[in-house]
Design a protein around this motif. Structure first.
Motif, PDB file in Angstrom:
ATOM      1  N   VAL A   1     -27.457 -32.485  14.566  1.00 28.62           N
ATOM      2  CA  VAL A   1     -26.547 -33.376  15.062  1.00 28.62           C
ATOM      3  C   VAL A   1     -26.131 -34.430  14.028  1.00 28.62           C
ATOM      4  O   VAL A   1     -27.639 -35.484  13.997  1.00 28.62           O
ATOM      5  N   GLU A   2     -25.406 -35.031  12.713  1.00 32.31           N
ATOM      6  CA  GLU A   2     -25.008 -35.730  11.822  1.00 32.31           C
ATOM      7  C   GLU A   2     -24.976 -36.938  12.611  1.00 32.31           C
ATOM      8  O   GLU A   2     -24.611 -38.541  12.296  1.00 32.31           O
ATOM      9  N   LEU A   3     -23.336 -36.928  13.317  1.00 30.08           N
ATOM     10  CA  LEU A   3     -22.727 -37.423  13.223  1.00 30.08           C
ATOM     11  C   LEU A   3     -21.514 -37.691  14.904  1.00 30.08           C
ATOM     12  O   LEU A   3     -21.688 -35.840  14.862  1.00 30.08           O
ATOM     13  N   LEU A   4     -21.124 -38.530  15.012  1.00 28.71           N
ATOM     14  CA  LEU A   4     -20.490 -38.258  15.949  1.00 28.71           C
ATOM     15  C   LEU A   4     -18.753 -38.789  16.403  1.00 28.71           C
ATOM     16  O   LEU A   4     -18.481 -39.269  15.400  1.00 28.71           O
ATOM     17  N   ALA A   5     -17.420 -38.307  16.604  1.00 32.31           N
ATOM     18  CA  ALA A   5     -16.017 -38.357  16.861  1.00 32.31           C
ATOM     19  C   ALA A   5     -15.897 -38.591  18.230  1.00 32.31           C
ATOM     20  O   ALA A   5     -16.212 -37.496  18.767  1.00 32.31           O
ATOM     21  N   PRO A   6     -14.913 -38.674  18.760  1.00 35.13           N
ATOM     22  CA  PRO A   6     -13.272 -38.536  19.391  1.00 35.13           C
ATOM     23  C   PRO A   6     -13.381 -36.938  19.520  1.00 35.13           C
ATOM     24  O   PRO A   6     -13.260 -36.732  18.310  1.00 35.13           O
ATOM     25  N   ASP A   7     -13.028 -36.709  20.617  1.00 35.61           N
ATOM     26  CA  ASP A   7     -12.507 -35.720  21.329  1.00 35.61           C
ATOM     27  C   ASP A   7     -11.347 -35.174  21.387  1.00 35.61           C
ATOM     28  O   ASP A   7     -10.957 -34.774  22.913  1.00 35.61           O
TER      29      ASP A   7
ATOM     30  N   MET B   1     -21.303 -43.491   5.822  1.00 32.05           N
ATOM     31  CA  MET B   1     -21.099 -43.255   7.266  1.00 32.05           C
ATOM     32  C   MET B   1     -21.527 -43.213   8.527  1.00 32.05           C
ATOM     33  O   MET B   1     -22.368 -43.742   9.584  1.00 32.05           O
ATOM     34  N   LYS B   2     -23.138 -42.214   7.908  1.00 33.89           N
ATOM     35  CA  LYS B   2     -24.153 -41.845   8.690  1.00 33.89           C
ATOM     36  C   LYS B   2     -25.204 -43.353   8.991  1.00 33.89           C
ATOM     37  O   LYS B   2     -25.811 -43.577  10.229  1.00 33.89           O
ATOM     38  N   VAL B   3     -25.295 -44.326   8.230  1.00 32.05           N
ATOM     39  CA  VAL B   3     -25.504 -46.075   8.307  1.00 32.05           C
ATOM     40  C   VAL B   3     -25.250 -46.878   9.180  1.00 32.05           C
ATOM     41  O   VAL B   3     -25.348 -47.397   9.468  1.00 32.05           O
ATOM     42  N   SER B   4     -23.599 -46.183   8.961  1.00 29.30           N
ATOM     43  CA  SER B   4     -23.131 -48.082   9.383  1.00 29.30           C
ATOM     44  C   SER B   4     -22.227 -47.609  11.237  1.00 29.30           C
ATOM     45  O   SER B   4     -22.140 -48.257  11.917  1.00 29.30           O
ATOM     46  N   GLY B   5     -22.579 -46.419  11.077  1.00 32.80           N
ATOM     47  CA  GLY B   5     -21.412 -45.881  12.507  1.00 32.80           C
ATOM     48  C   GLY B   5     -22.311 -46.910  14.053  1.00 32.80           C
ATOM     49  O   GLY B   5     -24.032 -47.046  13.613  1.00 32.80           O
ATOM     50  N   LYS B   6     -21.354 -47.339  14.836  1.00 37.17           N
ATOM     51  CA  LYS B   6     -22.224 -47.450  16.199  1.00 37.17           C
ATOM     52  C   LYS B   6     -22.854 -46.464  16.449  1.00 37.17           C
ATOM     53  O   LYS B   6     -22.814 -45.502  16.997  1.00 37.17           O
ATOM     54  N   LYS B   7     -23.800 -46.919  17.430  1.00 37.37           N
ATOM     55  CA  LYS B   7     -24.883 -45.589  17.294  1.00 37.37           C
ATOM     56  C   LYS B   7     -25.240 -45.233  18.864  1.00 37.37           C
ATOM     57  O   LYS B   7     -25.445 -46.404  19.712  1.00 37.37           O
ATOM     58  N   ILE B   8     -24.883 -44.122  19.238  1.00 41.25           N
ATOM     59  CA  ILE B   8     -24.805 -44.033  21.105  1.00 41.25           C
ATOM     60  C   ILE B   8     -26.467 -42.724  20.907  1.00 41.25           C
ATOM     61  O   ILE B   8     -26.713 -42.018  20.647  1.00 41.25           O
ATOM     62  N   ASP B   9     -26.449 -43.186  21.918  1.00 41.80           N
ATOM     63  CA  ASP B   9     -28.163 -42.293  22.818  1.00 41.80           C
ATOM     64  C   ASP B   9     -27.554 -41.968  23.648  1.00 41.80           C
ATOM     65  O   ASP B   9     -26.691 -41.676  24.787  1.00 41.80           O
ATOM     66  N   ASP B  10     -28.077 -40.651  23.576  1.00 41.04           N
ATOM     67  CA  ASP B  10     -27.901 -38.983  23.822  1.00 41.04           C
ATOM     68  C   ASP B  10     -28.979 -38.909  25.751  1.00 41.04           C
ATOM     69  O   ASP B  10     -30.335 -39.471  24.733  1.00 41.04           O
ATOM     70  N   VAL B  11     -28.924 -37.718  26.581  1.00 41.37           N
ATOM     71  CA  VAL B  11     -30.480 -37.758  26.618  1.00 41.37           C
ATOM     72  C   VAL B  11     -31.130 -37.035  26.306  1.00 41.37           C
ATOM     73  O   VAL B  11     -32.810 -37.533  26.433  1.00 41.37           O
ATOM     74  N   VAL B  12     -30.715 -36.490  25.032  1.00 42.85           N
ATOM     75  CA  VAL B  12     -31.112 -35.221  24.624  1.00 42.85           C
ATOM     76  C   VAL B  12     -31.931 -36.516  22.952  1.00 42.85           C
ATOM     77  O   VAL B  12     -33.249 -36.177  22.058  1.00 42.85           O
TER      78      VAL B  12
ATOM     79  N   LYS C   1     -31.491 -40.287  20.082  1.00 41.71           N
ATOM     80  CA  LYS C   1     -30.916 -41.077  20.738  1.00 41.71           C
ATOM     81  C   LYS C   1     -30.256 -41.983  19.231  1.00 41.71           C
ATOM     82  O   LYS C   1     -30.799 -41.296  18.559  1.00 41.71           O
ATOM     83  N   GLN C   2     -29.697 -42.598  19.040  1.00 46.06           N
ATOM     84  CA  GLN C   2     -28.876 -43.498  17.876  1.00 46.06           C
ATOM     85  C   GLN C   2     -28.487 -42.512  17.411  1.00 46.06           C
ATOM     86  O   GLN C   2     -28.874 -42.323  15.722  1.00 46.06           O
ATOM     87  N   ILE C   3     -27.808 -41.609  17.651  1.00 42.66           N
ATOM     88  CA  ILE C   3     -26.768 -40.547  17.138  1.00 42.66           C
ATOM     89  C   ILE C   3     -25.569 -41.711  16.220  1.00 42.66           C
ATOM     90  O   ILE C   3     -25.106 -42.067  17.065  1.00 42.66           O
ATOM     91  N   PRO C   4     -24.879 -41.986  15.337  1.00 40.83           N
ATOM     92  CA  PRO C   4     -24.381 -42.518  15.019  1.00 40.83           C
ATOM     93  C   PRO C   4     -22.505 -41.909  14.635  1.00 40.83           C
ATOM     94  O   PRO C   4     -22.366 -40.837  14.549  1.00 40.83           O
ATOM     95  N   MET C   5     -21.637 -42.988  15.078  1.00 35.13           N
ATOM     96  CA  MET C   5     -20.782 -42.407  15.721  1.00 35.13           C
ATOM     97  C   MET C   5     -19.529 -42.748  14.296  1.00 35.13           C
ATOM     98  O   MET C   5     -19.958 -43.930  13.684  1.00 35.13           O
ATOM     99  N   VAL C   6     -18.797 -42.037  13.818  1.00 35.84           N
ATOM    100  CA  VAL C   6     -17.889 -42.163  12.680  1.00 35.84           C
ATOM    101  C   VAL C   6     -16.482 -43.747  13.271  1.00 35.84           C
ATOM    102  O   VAL C   6     -16.598 -44.030  14.299  1.00 35.84           O
TER     103      VAL C   6
END
Length: 444
Positions: free
Chosen positions: A258-264, A310-321, A323-328
């Motif tokens: 997974v490289e980016l996150l976005a709302p669903d 897009m990948k370096v700029s987005g807010k980073k969100i942590d998951d239990v699996v 950490k620091q996954i970027p959101m659009v």
């Protein structure tokens, strides 16, 4: 071969909302606010002149949301599928080919609304009920297929052939193909011969600046090895989803791919009327359309540069699996691209501090102390003088950059110390001795 569209992998929540009243303004969409859409819309960056290609179930071409938005289509079904294209054959191109399936009476199959949902998120026309797409003035080329590998390849090749005609900048794919011939395929989908042609077609698109985005899937698995194409392939950008609370959606199939996150959760089109989207199926078109807006605004930057921004700029969100996954985040990506020279490499404006990872062992007043730096949240196991200590999740000492583990041993003994973190045996440091995976300390 098993196959599955993300109507199953990414089941959209069908909540019919109603029809529009043209005299009223489009509603505010919280899913779009979460990606800072106004940073583009306020500059009149609405997708003018760019096209997003999509592979899905087709759309209701008579839906007001798609009036003038779908400019071309391709329909492909394999011979082992009973479905046919609108012209009654297994293959069709042109605008009519973009239509979703009809039943024997000629009526649209209402429950096959997945294509409407994803297409509406990309480029729906705003009205009083629904906000429109992320890129409301972009165009759509829609592939209506059975999601089998050969059908997907045919669609991708059609996009490649028509990329310049329509200025296709991205492909959005919210489906999954599972074709396993060995255990190796499960562990590394890039080597799976079933996906060879799909990979080649995706690679061709990447090489000419068309970025393919794929939904990560809704498998309810944690840290699973992702084996569904196209999201598991190196050539596709895998998109996970974020819920209304800004957290990783509970159903998200999370992996290192997974490289980016976005709302669903945006409001989008159903076969008739409107619905609230859900699933990583909704996240992929959100990311693809956001990327298209940035490509429109920054035409001198390469496709890869825009994606990296897009990948370096987005807010980073942590998951239990992970950490620091970027959101659009369109506003953040704009700032990065504005400061990146043409031909340059985007730089993260808020880089994650690099934490030194180190395990240090000492002996004090009859006990062994182990200082663990840079491993907060990791599993810790040690063997000290033959006794085992286990900590399921390391926690740093308050106000300190390290976790501390102690064991009383008494003074005047030679004590053997070994440490494993997340199952990996560690090199240990101590004063006056060379670093080693096994230390023997004289307690004092």
């Amino acid at each position: 071969m098993a196959k599955r569209i993300l109507g199953l992998l990414s089941a959209a929540l069908l909540v019919v909302i109603g029809l529009s009243t043209p005299a009223q303004a489009a509603p505010i969409e919280k899913a779009y606010e979460a990606i800072n859409i106004n940073a583009a819309w306020s500059k009149n960056i609405l997708g003018q002149g760019v096209t997003i290609a999509m592979i899905d179930q087709g759309v209701n071409l008579q839906h007001e949301y798609f009036d003038g938005q779908v400019v071309d289509g391709i329909c492909v079904y394999q011979t082992n599928n009973t479905a046919t294209c609108p012209n009654g054959t297994k293959f069709q191109t042109g605008l009519a080919a973009a239509s979703q399936r009809r039943d024997l009476r000629g009526a649209l199959i209402a429950e096959e609304t997945h294509g409407n949902m994803v297409a509406g998120i990309v480029a729906g026309k705003p009205n009083s009920v629904a906000p429109g797409g992320v890129a409301p003035q972009a165009k759509i080329v829609m592939a209506n297929t059975d999601m089998q590998p050969k059908s997907v390849v045919a669609a991708l090749e059609y996009f490649y052939q028509n990329r310049e005609k329509y200025n296709i900048v991205a492909v959005s794919m919210s489906f999954g193909i599972l074709g396993l011939t060995s255990r190796q395929d499960l562990l590394n989908c890039n080597t799976n011969p079933v996906y060879t042609e799909v990979r080649a077609s995706l690679k061709k698109l990447r090489e000419v600046g068309v970025i393919p985005f794929a939904a990560a899937g809704n498998g309810f698995y944690l840290d699973s090895v992702e084996s569904w194409a196209p999201t598991c392939l190196d050539e596709a950008v895998s998109i996970g989803s974020v819920d209304e609370n800004g957290q990783i959606s509970i159903y998200n199939t999370m992996s290192t791919k997974v490289e980016l996150l976005a709302p669903d959760y945006a409001i989008s089109a159903a076969t008739y009327g409107y619905m609230q989207a859900s699933g990583t199926s909704a996240a992929a078109p959100t990311a693809a359309a956001s990327y298209a807006l940035l490509r429109q605004q920054f035409p001198l930057h390469s496709a890869q540069t825009v994606l990296e921004a897009m990948k370096v700029s987005g807010k980073k969100i942590d998951d239990v699996v992970r950490k620091q996954i970027p959101m659009v985040d369109i506003a953040a990506a704009q700032k990065v691209l504005e400061s990146t020279p043409v031909g340059g490499t985007p730089v993260d404006p808020n880089p994650t501090p690099v934490t030194t990872k180190k395990v240090t062992v000492g002996s004090f007043n009859g006990y062994i102390a182990i200082y663990v730096q840079g491993y907060e949240g990791s599993q810790f196991i040690s063997r000290i003088a033959g006794k085992w200590i286990s900590v399921s999740s390391l926690k740093n000492v308050t106000g300190k950059p390290y976790a501390l583990i102690k064991r009383n041993t008494g003074a005047g003994y030679d004590v053997k110390v070994e440490v494993w973190i997340d199952g990996v045996k560690q090199t240990l440091n101590t004063s006056g001795q060379p670093a080693s995976q096994v230390l023997v300390l004289r307690t004092r």
